[in-house]
Motif scaffolding. Structure first.
Motif: not given
Length: 138
Positions: A81-96
């Protein structure tokens, strides 16, 4: 447990209410494109909110100065059925905290294990009940 009420109004907007707070999403298309968010975008918003919350509230970041944390979520459709087939999460994390570099894989697993992500991965039991009422009297 979470409860959200979604109320479709005037044929063009959905009012979401949870915990006494409301938010309106307009379901209308103008000449330059849609107003509001599509249903897939709302799903990605929920997933991004959950992943970032899980990440920044983890004990590894408890005493760390988080300069910025941003997620970009991308999806593609699948059919039948019609749906989201793939999901990609890109997280940019900047820490000290240069010492966190060796813990990158752990932090990635933390962001990947949020409740919304787990729900998408592990088919939830879902039930739909329609209570149909006639607006006109016969």
């Amino acid at each position: 447990m979470a409860t959200v009420q979604a109320d479709f109004q005037d044929g063009k907007r959905v009012v979401f209410t949870a915990r006494g707070r409301s938010w309106v999403n307009v379901r209308e298309v103008l000449d330059d494109g849609p107003i509001g968010f599509s249903s897939p975008e709302l799903l990605l918003i929920a997933l991004g909110n959950c992943a970032l919350g899980n990440l920044v509230n983890h004990q590894l970041l408890e005493d760390v100065d988080v300069k910025s944390c941003r997620a970009t979520l991308e999806s593609e459709y699948a059919a039948n059925p019609r749906r989201l087939g793939t999901i990609k999460i890109i997280i940019d994390l900047e820490v000290d905290a240069p010492d966190l570099a060796v813990r990158r894989a752990t932090l990635e697993r933390v962001a990947d294990s949020c409740p919304v992500g787990n729900t998408l991965r592990l088919q939830p039991q879902m039930e739909v009940e329609l209570r149909l009422k006639s607006a006109t009297k016969v």
